[in-house]
Enzyme design. Structure first.
Site, short mmCIF file in Angstrom:
data_model
loop_
_atom_site.label_atom_id
_atom_site.label_comp_id
_atom_site.label_asym_id
_atom_site.label_seq_id
_atom_site.Cartn_x
_atom_site.Cartn_y
_atom_site.Cartn_z
N GLN A 99 0.81 -1.20 0.00
CA GLN A 99 0.00 0.00 0.00
C GLN A 99 0.85 1.25 0.00
O GLN A 99 2.05 1.22 0.24
CB GLN A 99 -0.91 0.02 1.23
CG GLN A 99 -0.17 0.00 2.56
CD GLN A 99 -1.12 -0.09 3.74
OE1 GLN A 99 -1.35 0.90 4.43
NE2 GLN A 99 -1.68 -1.28 3.96
N HIS A 101 0.09 5.91 0.41
CA HIS A 101 -0.87 6.94 0.78
C HIS A 101 -0.64 8.19 -0.07
O HIS A 101 0.50 8.49 -0.45
CB HIS A 101 -0.74 7.27 2.27
CG HIS A 101 -0.78 6.05 3.15
ND1 HIS A 101 -1.87 5.24 3.21
CD2 HIS A 101 0.16 5.51 3.95
CE1 HIS A 101 -1.61 4.23 4.04
NE2 HIS A 101 -0.39 4.37 4.49
N GLU A 136 2.96 8.73 7.97
CA GLU A 136 2.93 7.88 9.16
C GLU A 136 4.30 7.80 9.84
O GLU A 136 5.33 7.68 9.18
CB GLU A 136 2.52 6.44 8.78
CG GLU A 136 1.17 6.32 8.13
CD GLU A 136 0.92 4.93 7.57
OE1 GLU A 136 -0.26 4.56 7.45
OE2 GLU A 136 1.90 4.23 7.24
N HIS A 265 4.76 0.43 0.87
CA HIS A 265 5.20 -0.28 2.08
C HIS A 265 4.19 -1.37 2.43
O HIS A 265 3.07 -1.41 1.91
CB HIS A 265 5.37 0.69 3.26
CG HIS A 265 4.12 1.43 3.61
ND1 HIS A 265 3.70 2.55 2.93
CD2 HIS A 265 3.20 1.23 4.59
CE1 HIS A 265 2.58 3.01 3.47
NE2 HIS A 265 2.25 2.21 4.47
N ARG A 284 -4.21 0.40 -2.32
CA ARG A 284 -3.64 -0.94 -2.17
C ARG A 284 -3.19 -1.50 -3.52
O ARG A 284 -3.85 -1.29 -4.54
CB ARG A 284 -4.64 -1.87 -1.51
CG ARG A 284 -5.04 -1.43 -0.09
CD ARG A 284 -6.08 -2.35 0.54
NE ARG A 284 -6.38 -1.91 1.89
CZ ARG A 284 -7.30 -0.99 2.18
NH1 ARG A 284 -8.02 -0.44 1.21
NH2 ARG A 284 -7.51 -0.63 3.43
#
Length: 401
Positions: A99, A101, A136, A265, A284
């Site tokens: 996935q 972002h 993140e 990642h 994804r």
């Protein structure tokens, strides 16, 4: 308005989660051993936490609508009247999806397009759940394994050339850009995937079953993932090739790593703390029963060759130790305390305090909370507060930089 509030989060029952770690940490029963993958602390509308007020427990997003001043001036200027971060605990028992972002601009555009197309937020083919980015920071609570960004091209070539069935991929990589090469791999059919992967499975099966494959060998994770996710050999997933293309990272307990927009990642095994922007946007690219959107993945993937930047653990001493921060949305600190430790702190913007081990007493003006392992507090902006250690342990503090 109070200054400090008991904060109660909720768990997500994703299939990849373990059944014991979060239940034990939070002191909850789980007699049917249902998966408990993530524990969320934040105001995201998908699973808002609750604060305990004089009227009982209130959803944090509703509380902030009525009390936006609790966020702080700096926070409201930058992020409007939304809590800009989301704090999680993860128990990764099975590999997560490949996935990445989006950036803030990509999220805004993608969310607007799906809203215009009237795709329900709960639809299986919905990609953008909100209009925010999702950088993140993760902090390992155990030995933790993950995939993180593309390896150096020379290292990818060496990995491919070491396996006869992947020699054709090595040749392809010498002829194409990393992005075009990755696009071809991710769109491969079963015939191609079988030609690449089945010979590795045949040649390495005895070694895997005998426990002779090292954890830093991508072949180990190929077998591990196929077994854990029960992937049929006639329905191989293109995401399995990512073990040979991405950095395979081992974090020891206390080490941390940041993952920015577009960096591909996948979490593979272990427990961790995650602090991220307040978003649930995930694009994804495989290794999941959830919606896979290869065109969206290829549109925003960052194919930069990365050397993972592993952040060292907080000092093994009494005190508050901030980790490096990379975005304005959040900052993560670890607080180590002993019995009779004392800290006097000032929250300029809203904070979340999560006790991972031990017990503390939190005081602000005439308010007092005692927090033990797995319990947390929401601290409003412009709050002077004190913390006293009751039993040795550590806590996580999430706030703005």
């Amino acid at each position: 308005m109070q200054k400090i509030y008991l904060l109660q989060g909720h768990t997500q029952p994703y299939a990849w989660g373990g059944s014991k770690y979060l239940a034990q940490l939070l002191g909850q029963d789980n007699p049917k051993n249902q998966p408990r993958a993530e524990y969320w602390l934040g105001s995201h509308r998908a699973l808002p936490s609750e604060v305990q007020t004089e009227k009982g427990f209130v959803a944090l997003n509703e509380f902030l609508l009525e009390n936006p001043q609790a966020l702080g001036e700096k926070s409201r200027q930058q992020f409007a009247d939304n809590l800009p971060f989301l704090l999680k605990i993860l128990d990764v028992a099975q590999p997560l999806s490949i996935q990445l972002h989006p950036t803030k601009a990509q999220a805004e555009q993608g969310f607007a397009q799906e809203e215009l197309a009237q795709i329900p937020l709960t639809a299986k083919n919905r990609t953008y759940k909100d209009n925010n980015h999702k950088p993140e920071m993760m902090l390992a609570l155990s030995d933790f394994w993950l995939l993180h960004g593309f390896k150096k091209k020379a290292d990818i070539l060496a990995t491919l050339k070491a396996r006869p069935s992947l020699h054709s991929l090595a040749k392809l990589l010498t002829e194409k850009s990393l992005h075009d090469f990755y696009a071809e791999v991710m769109q491969a059919d079963q015939v191609q995937l079988s030609a690449w992967l089945l010979p590795i499975l045949a040649s390495q099966q005895a070694g895997f079953l005998a426990g002779k494959l090292a954890l830093d060998n991508p072949d180990y994770w190929l077998f591990y993932t196929i077994n854990a996710m029960q992937i049929p050999l006639d329905k191989l997933d293109a995401g399995l090739l990512c073990f040979y293309l991405f950095n395979l990272v081992h974090l020891k307990p206390g080490e941390a790593i940041f993952q920015g927009a577009g960096v591909p990642h996948a979490y593979l095994r272990g427990q961790n703390i995650e602090l991220m922007a307040g978003s649930d946007n995930v694009i994804r690219g495989g290794l999941t029963p959830k919606y896979v959107n290869i065109p969206a993945l290829l549109e925003i993937v960052d194919c930069t060759e990365i050397t993972p930047n592993i952040l060292p653990p907080a000092k093994d001493a009494e005190g508050i130790f901030p980790f490096a921060h990379f975005v304005p949305d959040f900052a993560l600190s670890q607080m180590n305390f002993k019995a009779k430790s004392h800290f006097a702190l000032q929250a300029e913007n809203a904070q979340i305090l999560l006790v991972m081990e031990g017990e503390i007493t939190l005081r602000a003006e005439n308010e007092c909370l005692t927090l033990k392992q797995g319990e947390s507090a929401f601290i409003t902006a412009k709050t002077a507060y004190e913390i006293d250690g009751n039993r040795s342990g550590f806590a996580i503090l999430a706030t703005l930089p």
